[in-house]
Structure formats: structure tokens, C-alpha cells
Design a protein around this motif. Structure first.
Motif, short mmCIF file in Angstrom:
data_model
loop_
_atom_site.label_atom_id
_atom_site.label_comp_id
_atom_site.label_asym_id
_atom_site.label_seq_id
_atom_site.Cartn_x
_atom_site.Cartn_y
_atom_site.Cartn_z
N ARG A 179 0.84 -1.18 0.00
CA ARG A 179 0.00 0.00 0.00
C ARG A 179 0.88 1.24 0.00
NH1 ARG A 179 -5.16 -1.13 4.06
NH2 ARG A 179 -6.04 -2.85 2.82
N SER A 180 0.42 2.26 -0.67
CA SER A 180 1.21 3.49 -0.78
C SER A 180 1.49 4.07 0.61
CB SER A 180 0.47 4.51 -1.63
OG SER A 180 1.20 5.71 -1.71
N PHE A 181 2.76 4.32 0.87
CA PHE A 181 3.19 4.85 2.17
C PHE A 181 3.76 6.24 1.96
CE2 PHE A 181 7.01 5.43 4.85
CZ PHE A 181 6.38 5.62 6.07
N ARG A 182 3.36 7.16 2.81
CA ARG A 182 3.87 8.52 2.75
C ARG A 182 4.30 8.95 4.16
NH1 ARG A 182 2.50 11.63 -1.85
NH2 ARG A 182 1.26 10.43 -3.37
N HIS A 183 5.40 9.70 4.18
CA HIS A 183 5.91 10.21 5.45
C HIS A 183 6.54 11.57 5.20
CE1 HIS A 183 7.72 10.33 9.43
NE2 HIS A 183 8.91 10.54 8.87
N ARG A 184 6.33 12.47 6.13
CA ARG A 184 6.87 13.82 5.98
C ARG A 184 8.00 14.04 7.00
NH1 ARG A 184 7.11 17.91 2.44
NH2 ARG A 184 4.90 17.56 1.93
N PHE A 185 9.22 14.29 6.49
CA PHE A 185 10.33 14.67 7.35
C PHE A 185 10.25 16.17 7.63
CE2 PHE A 185 12.04 10.81 5.44
CZ PHE A 185 12.59 10.19 6.54
N SER A 186 10.63 16.54 8.83
CA SER A 186 10.66 17.97 9.17
C SER A 186 11.90 18.24 10.02
CB SER A 186 9.40 18.37 9.93
OG SER A 186 9.27 17.63 11.13
N ALA A 187 12.42 19.45 9.89
CA ALA A 187 13.59 19.86 10.65
C ALA A 187 13.53 21.37 10.84
CB ALA A 187 14.88 19.46 9.94
N SER A 188 14.00 21.81 11.97
CA SER A 188 14.10 23.25 12.23
C SER A 188 15.56 23.67 12.18
CB SER A 188 13.48 23.60 13.59
OG SER A 188 14.21 22.97 14.64
N ASP A 189 15.79 24.90 11.77
CA ASP A 189 17.15 25.42 11.68
C ASP A 189 17.30 26.59 12.66
OD1 ASP A 189 19.57 26.87 10.71
OD2 ASP A 189 19.52 25.30 9.19
N PRO A 190 18.31 26.57 13.52
CA PRO A 190 18.50 27.69 14.46
C PRO A 190 18.66 29.03 13.74
CG PRO A 190 19.87 25.82 15.08
CD PRO A 190 19.30 25.51 13.74
N ASP A 191 19.19 29.00 12.50
CA ASP A 191 19.28 30.22 11.70
C ASP A 191 17.97 30.35 10.94
OD1 ASP A 191 22.04 30.56 12.46
OD2 ASP A 191 22.47 28.90 11.11
N ARG A 192 17.10 31.22 11.39
CA ARG A 192 15.71 31.23 10.94
C ARG A 192 15.55 31.43 9.44
NH1 ARG A 192 12.86 35.60 14.57
NH2 ARG A 192 14.79 36.69 14.03
#
Length: 398
Positions: free
Chosen positions: A224-237
Motif C-alpha cells: 500500500r502506498s506509504f507517505r511520510h513527511r520529514f521535518s527539521a528546524s534550523d537555528p538560523d531562521r
């Protein structure tokens, strides 16, 4: 002469010969030492004179090179030439509002030091280009001071510089640029210097790497189609973060730079993938995360509820156009919502929500009104319920 007298005479003779021999040997040895010292002194003096001569020859050769890469001894001509050279280079590399002021120079030995102050406004890439051109012109000049101040809300810099250049006695002509130009500086060409300097923000704190905020363990269902969203924050806005797969990944797995992971698993099991979050600064900073994907059997399809549903009550079926009037010169449509005992008075441009319908009045005419509902134009006549308005066509045809 008795035997005793002869023996005594021989002993006295031996003593006299010994004393005389010792005296003459000392005199001879002293003369040899004096001669050796004189020879050593002469050798040292000869070596010093040879060294001094070689130093003089080297100095003459060095002076000849200096004269090839120096301004002529005429102070006025040298100052005029170099000031014009500076202006041409600054303006050709994009500097604006250029001001060049000569300062009082100073004499030192067989040379004269000219000094100038320069001010202007330029971008970082233009400053790098000017600096590269400055040092490519291989004469006896240098920066003694360089100040850069960023212009607020701009990519421009307010720049001030002090430079000095030497005139050497015996130099008669200004150096020709093509004769003294260096084709490439120590660390490469202009492009190499620009790539190393221009893309860096010299006026901000050191670049910090992104930090992952997405989870590191997820489940996917087999085939079955699998989707995932990676996210990251950067201290330098202001930094933008992109995502990349590193190392080996299961066949068919795709990751966009925005962090969207797509995959259709073909076998059960656990899969570990390495993902890199990288910012857009130069040089970039990055962080890696390991994602564990566990592929499981798909969940059973939910049982559909086949029980017939009762039709929902729709106010639009019981809302009627009761009239069209002009109020203060403006046309109005009167809609009577009977379930709520509510009278709506709507003009062109007014929006409404009645039951399941959301619409906007387009035009009010004699005994009818044109309305837009879900992108379609409909006409509603007096006495007709709103739900039965006739479709005229798409609103885009207007």
C-alpha cells in the motif's frame, strides 16, 4: 785535561745545546702560530668580502626587480598614474560613489611611499573582484586598512580602504599592466575566490546545522502506498532546509527535497534508511537521522454501513424568493427562510449560507435574481425555492 774535566765539559755542552735548541724551537713555533693566525684572519676577511659582494649583487638584482614593479621616482607622475589606475579599477568592478584622496607620503632610503584613502559603495562580489584585480596588478602596493559596513535592508556595503604604493629611485616609467599582471593568484582564479567568499555571510554568527523534528520510527502497510513527511528546524531562521537520502534505500523509495517520502513496500520486515537535512548556507551544515520503517500486514477493510440514511433537512428547499425591490436606489432580493422565519435582503455582491448552499448574489432583476453557487450561475424567480434555482452555466462565462 783529566777524564773528569772532559765529562764535565761534555755535560756543559749538552746543557748549552739543549737550552739553545729550546729557545730556537720556541721562536720557530711562535712564528708558525703567528703565520697561521694571519692566514686565518686573511681567509675570514676574504670570506666576509665575498659575502658582502654577494649581498651587494643580490641587492642589485632585487633592486632591479623592484624597479620593474614600482612606480617611477617622479612623485607627481606616480601619484597621478596610480590614482587614475585605482579609479578605473574601482569603477570597472562596479563600485559606486567612489572618492579617492591622496595623503602625505614619506621618504625612506631609496624609495617614496604614496598613500591613499578610498571610499565607496559596492556588493560583496564587486569588492572581491576589485581585490582580485588589485593583487593581480603585481606592483609594490598593498592594503593597510579595509573596513566594510553593511547597508541596512540591502546587499550593499559601505567600504573604506587605505592603500600604499612605492616609487623607487631609478625607475623611469610606470609599469605596463600586461607586463606585471599575475594570471592567477595563489588560491586560484576570480571564480574560486568568489565561491569561497561571496556566498558566506561575514556579518552573521557561524552557521548552525538543522535539527530533525520528525519521528524516527513509523509503520507502513504491505503493498500500500506509504507517505511520510520529514521535518527539521534550523537555528538560523532564514535558512532553508532540504532533505536527501544517503546510503542505500529500498527499491522504489523516493524522497523530495521538501521532505516528502513516498514508497510502496513489497515485503514485510524492518527497513532502516539514512536521511540528511541540509541547509542552504555556504558552506552548508547538515544533520543525519535514521528512520526505522516497519512493514506490517495491511489492516482489514472497514465494514461499510449499508443502513439507509434518512434524508437530511435542507433549509434551501424551504427558502423562497418573495420579491425584488429597490432600496435607496439599490436593487435588493428578498429571500424568506421559512424554517427560521428569517427575511434576507441581499444586493449584488452579498454572500449567503442557507442550509447546504453557499452562494453570492450576482445581479437583481425584475422578478428574478442571478446567483452564483459552487461556481455555477443560477437564476431564481419569485415564488421559487432556492434549491430549485435553474442553472445558467459556469460563472467563468461572465
Amino acid at each position: 785535561m783529566t777524564q773528569r774535566e772532559r765529562s764535565l765539559a761534555i755535560l756543559v755542552g749538552i746543557c748549552v745545546l739543549s737550552v739553545g735548541g729550546y729557545y730556537f724551537w720556541n721562536q720557530y713555533s711562535s712564528a708558525l702560530s703567528t703565520r697561521d693566525r694571519q692566514i686565518d684572519t686573511l681567509r675570514k676577511r676574504l670570506g666576509d668580502e665575498d659575502f658582502t659582494q654577494k649581498k651587494a649583487e643580490m641587492a642589485i638584482d632585487r633592486l632591479a626587480v623592484y624597479r620593474q614593479h614600482a612606480l617611477p621616482e617622479s612623485i607627481r607622475a606616480s601619484q597621478s598614474f596610480y590614482q587614475e589606475r585605482l579609479r578605473e579599477t574601482l569603477e570597472s568592478t562596479g563600485f559606486r560613489d567612489v572618492v579617492i584622496k591622496p595623503l602625505n607620503g614619506r621618504r625612506g632610503g631609496n624609495h617614496y611611499q604614496h598613500m591613499f584613502t578610498i571610499s565607496g559603495r559596492a556588493k560583496m562580489e564587486e569588492l572581491v573582484q576589485f581585490t582580485y584585480e588589485f593583487y593581480s596588478f603585481n606592483i609594490l602596493h598593498k592594503f593597510t586598512k579595509l573596513t566594510m559596513i553593511p547597508v541596512k535592508d540591502s546587499d550593499m556595503l559601505d567600504i573604506s580602504m587605505n592603500v600604499s604604493v612605492l616609487s623607487v629611485d631609478g625607475a623611469e616609467e610606470v609599469p605596463k599592466p600586461e607586463d606585471v599582471r599575475i594570471p592567477q593568484l595563489t588560491h586560484g582564479k576570480l571564480k574560486d575566490y568568489s565561491e569561497a567568499i561571496v556566498s558566506r555571510n561575514l556579518f552573521a554568527q557561524a552557521n548552525k546545522p538543522p535539527v530533525f523534528t520528525s519521528k524516527g520510527e513509523v509503520e507502513a502497510e504491505l503493498e500500500r502506498s506509504f507517505r511520510h513527511r520529514f521535518s527539521a528546524s534550523d537555528p538560523d531562521r532564514k535558512d532553508q532546509v532540504s532533505f536527501f537520502l544517503t546510503g542505500e534505500a529500498p527499491e522504489g523509495m523516493e524522497l523530495s527535497e521538501t521532505g516528502s517520502l513516498k514508497w510502496t513496500p513489497s515485503a514485510l520486515g524492518e527497513y532502516k534508511i539514512q536521511v540528511e537535512a541540509r541547509d542552504n548556507r555556504k558552506p552548508p551544515k547538515s544533520t543525519k537521522q535514521e528512520l526505522l520503517v516497519t512493514v506490517v500486514e495491511p489492516a482489514p477493510e472497514p465494514v461499510r454501513d449499508t443502513t439507509p440514511r434518512r434524508p437530511e433537512f435542507d433549509e434551501a428547499k424551504f427558502t423562497y424568493l418573495t420579491g425584488t425591490v429597490a432600496v435607496g436606489g439599490q436593487p435588493k432580493a428578498w429571500l424568506n427562510n421559512r424554517p427560521k422565519n428569517q427575511q434576507l435582503r441581499l444586493g449584488p455582491g452579498d454572500t449567503f449560507t442557507i442550509g447546504s448552499l453557499k452562494g453570492k448574489v450576482v445581479d437583481v432583476k425584475d422578478r428574478e435574481v442571478i446567483i452564483e453557487i459552487e461556481g455555477d450561475l443560477k437564476v431564481l424567480t419569485i415564488g421559487q425555492p432556492l434549491a430549485d434555482a435553474a442553472t445558467m452555466g459556469p460563472a467563468s462565462d461572465l
